[in-house]
Design an enzyme around this catalytic site. Sequence first.
Site, PDB file in Angstrom:
ATOM      1  N   TYR A 160      95.524  12.122  39.121  1.00 18.24           N
ATOM      2  CA  TYR A 160      95.160  13.532  39.358  1.00 18.24           C
ATOM      3  C   TYR A 160      94.232  13.650  40.574  1.00 18.24           C
ATOM      4  O   TYR A 160      94.452  14.488  41.456  1.00 18.24           O
ATOM      5  CB  TYR A 160      94.485  14.080  38.102  1.00 18.24           C
ATOM      6  CG  TYR A 160      94.157  15.554  38.159  1.00 18.24           C
ATOM      7  CD1 TYR A 160      95.158  16.513  38.263  1.00 18.24           C
ATOM      8  CD2 TYR A 160      92.837  15.988  38.090  1.00 18.24           C
ATOM      9  CE1 TYR A 160      94.847  17.870  38.301  1.00 18.24           C
ATOM     10  CE2 TYR A 160      92.518  17.339  38.120  1.00 18.24           C
ATOM     11  CZ  TYR A 160      93.530  18.272  38.230  1.00 18.24           C
ATOM     12  OH  TYR A 160      93.230  19.607  38.274  1.00 18.24           O
ATOM     13  N   LYS A 164      94.989  15.665  44.047  1.00 18.86           N
ATOM     14  CA  LYS A 164      94.174  16.806  44.488  1.00 18.86           C
ATOM     15  C   LYS A 164      93.504  16.524  45.835  1.00 18.86           C
ATOM     16  O   LYS A 164      93.256  17.468  46.604  1.00 18.86           O
ATOM     17  CB  LYS A 164      93.152  17.174  43.413  1.00 18.86           C
ATOM     18  CG  LYS A 164      93.795  17.756  42.145  1.00 18.86           C
ATOM     19  CD  LYS A 164      94.764  18.901  42.448  1.00 18.86           C
ATOM     20  CE  LYS A 164      95.137  19.719  41.229  1.00 18.86           C
ATOM     21  NZ  LYS A 164      96.154  20.742  41.544  1.00 18.86           N
TER      22      LYS A 164
HETATM   23  N1  LIG Z   1      91.921  24.181  34.228  1.00 19.43           N
HETATM   24  C1  LIG Z   1      91.053  23.510  34.945  1.00 19.43           C
HETATM   25  O1  LIG Z   1      89.955  23.160  34.475  1.00 19.43           O
HETATM   26  C2  LIG Z   1      91.370  23.152  36.381  1.00 19.43           C
HETATM   27  C3  LIG Z   1      90.354  22.563  37.147  1.00 19.43           C
HETATM   28  C4  LIG Z   1      90.622  22.220  38.467  1.00 19.43           C
HETATM   29  C5  LIG Z   1      91.868  22.465  38.998  1.00 19.43           C
HETATM   30  N2  LIG Z   1      92.842  23.029  38.243  1.00 19.43           N
HETATM   31  C6  LIG Z   1      94.152  23.243  38.861  1.00 19.43           C
HETATM   32  O2  LIG Z   1      94.464  24.620  38.824  1.00 19.43           O
HETATM   33  C7  LIG Z   1      95.880  24.802  38.653  1.00 19.43           C
HETATM   34  C8  LIG Z   1      96.142  25.601  37.390  1.00 19.43           C
HETATM   35  O3  LIG Z   1      95.521  24.934  36.311  1.00 19.43           O
HETATM   36  P1  LIG Z   1      95.666  25.447  34.802  1.00 19.43           P
HETATM   37  O4  LIG Z   1      94.734  24.592  34.001  1.00 19.43           O
HETATM   38  O5  LIG Z   1      95.560  26.902  34.763  1.00 19.43           O
HETATM   39  O6  LIG Z   1      97.195  25.007  34.517  1.00 19.43           O
HETATM   40  P2  LIG Z   1      97.979  24.870  33.101  1.00 19.43           P
HETATM   41  O7  LIG Z   1      98.146  23.412  32.800  1.00 19.43           O
HETATM   42  O8  LIG Z   1      97.306  25.720  32.093  1.00 19.43           O
HETATM   43  O9  LIG Z   1      99.432  25.412  33.476  1.00 19.43           O
HETATM   44  C9  LIG Z   1      99.607  26.683  34.058  1.00 19.43           C
HETATM   45  C10 LIG Z   1     101.047  27.075  33.982  1.00 19.43           C
HETATM   46  O10 LIG Z   1     101.873  26.187  34.767  1.00 19.43           O
HETATM   47  C11 LIG Z   1     103.134  26.065  34.127  1.00 19.43           C
HETATM   48  N3  LIG Z   1     103.832  24.861  34.578  1.00 19.43           N
HETATM   49  C12 LIG Z   1     103.465  23.584  34.397  1.00 19.43           C
HETATM   50  N4  LIG Z   1     104.363  22.760  34.980  1.00 19.43           N
HETATM   51  C13 LIG Z   1     105.311  23.541  35.545  1.00 19.43           C
HETATM   52  C14 LIG Z   1     106.500  23.281  36.290  1.00 19.43           C
HETATM   53  N5  LIG Z   1     106.896  22.034  36.567  1.00 19.43           N
HETATM   54  N6  LIG Z   1     107.247  24.330  36.712  1.00 19.43           N
HETATM   55  C15 LIG Z   1     106.868  25.609  36.434  1.00 19.43           C
HETATM   56  N7  LIG Z   1     105.761  25.911  35.723  1.00 19.43           N
HETATM   57  C16 LIG Z   1     104.988  24.889  35.286  1.00 19.43           C
HETATM   58  C17 LIG Z   1     102.766  26.040  32.644  1.00 19.43           C
HETATM   59  O11 LIG Z   1     103.877  26.398  31.826  1.00 19.43           O
HETATM   60  C18 LIG Z   1     101.619  27.050  32.573  1.00 19.43           C
HETATM   61  O12 LIG Z   1     102.066  28.348  32.251  1.00 19.43           O
HETATM   62  C19 LIG Z   1      96.471  23.387  38.618  1.00 19.43           C
HETATM   63  O13 LIG Z   1      96.873  23.008  39.905  1.00 19.43           O
HETATM   64  C20 LIG Z   1      95.294  22.543  38.155  1.00 19.43           C
HETATM   65  O14 LIG Z   1      95.432  21.196  38.531  1.00 19.43           O
HETATM   66  C21 LIG Z   1      92.626  23.377  36.940  1.00 19.43           C
END
Ligand SMILES: NC(=O)c1ccc[n+]([C@@H]2O[C@H](COP(=O)([O-])OP(=O)(O)OC[C@H]3O[C@@H](n4cnc5c(N)ncnc54)[C@H](O)[C@@H]3O)[C@@H](O)[C@H]2O)c1
Length: 255
Positions: A160, A164
Amino acid sequence: MKRLHARVALITGAGMGIGRAVALRFAEEGALLALIDRDAEALHATAEAARGLGARVIAVVADATEAAAADGLASSALDAFGRIDLLVNNVGGGKPGRIWELSVDDWDEVMRLNLRSTFLFTRAVVPHMIERRSGRIVCLSSGARNGTIWNSYYAGASAYSTAKAGIHGFVRDMAIELAEHQVTINAVAPGPIDTELAGPYLRRMDEAGLPYAPSLMTPLGRLGTPREVADAVLFLASDESSYITGITLDVLGGR
Ligand SMILES: NC(=O)c1ccc[n+]([C@@H]2O[C@H](COP(=O)([O-])OP(=O)(O)OC[C@H]3O[C@@H](n4cnc5c(N)ncnc54)[C@H](O)[C@@H]3O)[C@@H](O)[C@H]2O)c1
């Protein structure tokens, strides 16, 4: 005047979490939305909520790591709305595992989800943005691009963190490629965010009082909200960021 009045925005992974929050924040600011997610029920719930805020929405259920999905969403948006102004490369995620536990398939899947999807959707919209000499792209990186203290300590997050950091490199280089065409590209790097999926895992570490718990490692002392991330994405998607390109904006609660 709303900050994204009549702008057409493509958002990947809009069904839940940060992607959903971005879709609803953009809808509040007057955007027209083209959304993609592989979870049909979640995607349609976001689409309905955005329509409730007055947005016109198209919603496509597909895997955002496939080239046909990226090209298909771009051409559906052009058919429905006539142009594309904004892209949010939100799809991403990790596979926990220390290096000796991580399979080759797990490693590849993390690169595919974070990097391949970002490449495919950017490639799908850029020719159109170049032609119009206008466009804003925002990608989701993470504080993990500098290493994730809590994940590394308990579960292992090397794939991861690598992906990133890759988003940061992608944005730096793409900014130079796209600058002469007046298209900007930036990233937002969230810290621990209280989303539907990540939130319970992060809160369990907090509640256990672990020394490396996410909120303890964050100067503001709490998890962030999806809307707080969406506000940063909105800034980089709006006219207010017109002289900013190639940066990764930390939304890390001070870390
Ligand atoms: N949540 C956190 O704490 C956090 C922190 C830092 C960065 N991020 C980044 O922010 C972004 C969103 O994170 P999140 O936690 O809201 O995501 P999540 O894991 O909750 O997923 C968000 C959505 O993406 C969809 N999804 C997953 N794989 C897919 C695919 N192959 N095709 C189409 N849809 C797909 C899922 O169905 C879901 O509705 C990501 O890039 C994540 O790495 C999140």
